[in-house]
Scaffold this motif. Structure first.
Motif, PDB file in Angstrom:
ATOM      1  N   ASP A   1      -1.504  -2.964  -6.527  1.00 44.95           N
ATOM      2  CA  ASP A   1      -1.237  -3.535  -5.207  1.00 44.95           C
ATOM      3  C   ASP A   1      -1.495  -5.036  -5.245  1.00 44.95           C
ATOM      4  O   ASP A   1      -2.642  -5.477  -5.165  1.00 44.95           O
ATOM      5  CB  ASP A   1      -2.139  -2.871  -4.166  1.00 44.95           C
TER       6      ASP A   1
ATOM      7  N   GLU B   1      -3.373  -6.700  -2.028  1.00 42.47           N
ATOM      8  CA  GLU B   1      -4.748  -6.376  -1.656  1.00 42.47           C
ATOM      9  C   GLU B   1      -5.696  -7.577  -1.736  1.00 42.47           C
ATOM     10  O   GLU B   1      -6.530  -7.782  -0.854  1.00 42.47           O
ATOM     11  CB  GLU B   1      -5.251  -5.223  -2.537  1.00 42.47           C
TER      12      GLU B   1
ATOM     13  N   ARG C   1       0.840  -1.196   0.000  1.00 42.38           N
ATOM     14  CA  ARG C   1       0.000   0.000   0.000  1.00 42.38           C
ATOM     15  C   ARG C   1       0.883   1.258   0.000  1.00 42.38           C
ATOM     16  O   ARG C   1       0.583   2.249  -0.674  1.00 42.38           O
ATOM     17  CB  ARG C   1      -0.899  -0.023   1.237  1.00 42.38           C
TER      18      ARG C   1
ATOM     19  N   VAL D   1       2.410   1.697  -3.515  1.00 46.18           N
ATOM     20  CA  VAL D   1       1.446   2.263  -4.466  1.00 46.18           C
ATOM     21  C   VAL D   1       1.283   3.762  -4.212  1.00 46.18           C
ATOM     22  O   VAL D   1       1.257   4.571  -5.154  1.00 46.18           O
ATOM     23  CB  VAL D   1       0.086   1.545  -4.353  1.00 46.18           C
TER      24      VAL D   1
END
Length: 295
Positions: free
Chosen positions: A93, A96, A82, A85
């Motif tokens: 990501d 995720e 995260r 990104v």
């Protein structure tokens, strides 16, 4: 790739204020991932996909990592990617979509209410350090404090008139925690009638003092709790976190809202607090089996 890990660790240390222990845990997870990428000849974080991370976690599991440790590692991967990104190091990501591994549910140990009462009332406040030790036990159970929070508690953060104490928990986050009436009485008795005798020239504002006038160490507090439980005749091993578990469990059993318990415990995630709902359900099942005609 290693430099991005260093940048991320600097970020969680300076901007997020996370503890050194947490930083070390994150580094361990990310260093393991970096070592794995080297074996796969990966040269950029942007080249890693969800399937790659799943393979990495599967190999960690095959190497003997427990489900709880895998969940922690996955959290580290999620917050790291995260971060990448957000810094535009990677476009997507890959962490995720990862789902946490299932594992056995380990319910926390607790004392029942009668055993807690036995422990608290067994302390003879007329003997040396009795007032201090009674106040420690009362505060653990009344407020659900972590061991580090009790050891770090200071006079300026205690308001016995309003029945609150301000403590600093994980991630250097502070919170206000209610202090019950009996705990307030025990702490007030200690502050008035015993703490002054423990104060030395260099004593600071720690609430709980050793015989040398310094702050009590976590090891010493654990020993106090253990010794007082043994003296009370309790067969169960008693430690500070057991009183914290008992605090939360008894609140839930007596009708407290889970979100309120989360706030008092200082849990960042409600999922951490939800373990106590399983403890309560376990109790309901035993009651049903005992009293229902066809239980």
């Amino acid at each position: 790739m290693t430099s991005q890990i260093d940048h991320f660790l600097l970020y969680i240390a300076t901007e997020r204020g996370l503890s050194t222990a947490y930083q070390l845990s994150v580094r361990q997870s990310l260093d393991a991932l970096a070592a794995w990428t080297e074996t796969k000849k990966v040269t950029s974080w942007d080249d890693i996909g969800t399937a790659d991370l799943s393979t990495f976690l599967a190999q960690q599991k095959d190497g003997g990592m427990s489900a709880s440790s895998l969940r922690i590692t996955m959290v580290h991967l999620k917050i790291f990617f995260r971060f990448l990104v957000a810094r535009k190091v990677t476009v997507a990501d890959p962490a995720e979509p990862l789902l946490p591994p299932r594992g056995d549910l380990h319910l926390p140990e607790t004392l029942n209410e009668q055993h807690v009462a036995t422990l608290l009332e067994s302390v003879d406040v007329g003997k040396p350090l009795g007032k201090r030790d009674r106040a420690i036990l009362e505060l653990f159970y009344a407020s659900g404090l972590r061991l580090s929070e009790l050891c770090g508690a200071r006079l300026e953060n205690l308001d016995l008139d309003e029945h609150f104490i301000r403590v600093t928990g994980k991630g250097n986050k502070t919170r206000l925690v209610p202090v019950g009436g009996r705990a307030c009485e025990a702490v007030a008795d200690y502050l008035k009638n015993e703490r002054p005798g423990l104060v030395k020239k260099k004593t600071s504002s720690w609430i709980f003092l050793s015989v040398r006038g310094g702050a009590l160490s976590p090891e010493r507090v654990r020993e106090i709790v253990k010794q007082r439980a043994k003296a009370a005749g309790l067969n169960q091993t008693v430690y500070p976190h057991l009183l914290r578990h008992s605090f939360a469990t008894h609140l839930l059993q007596n009708g407290a809202d889970l979100r309120v318990i989360q706030d008092m415990l200082g849990h960042a995630d409600i999922a951490t607090t939800q373990i106590y709902t399983h403890v309560d359900q376990k109790g309901l099942k035993s009651v049903h089996q005992k009293f229902h005609p066809r239980g």
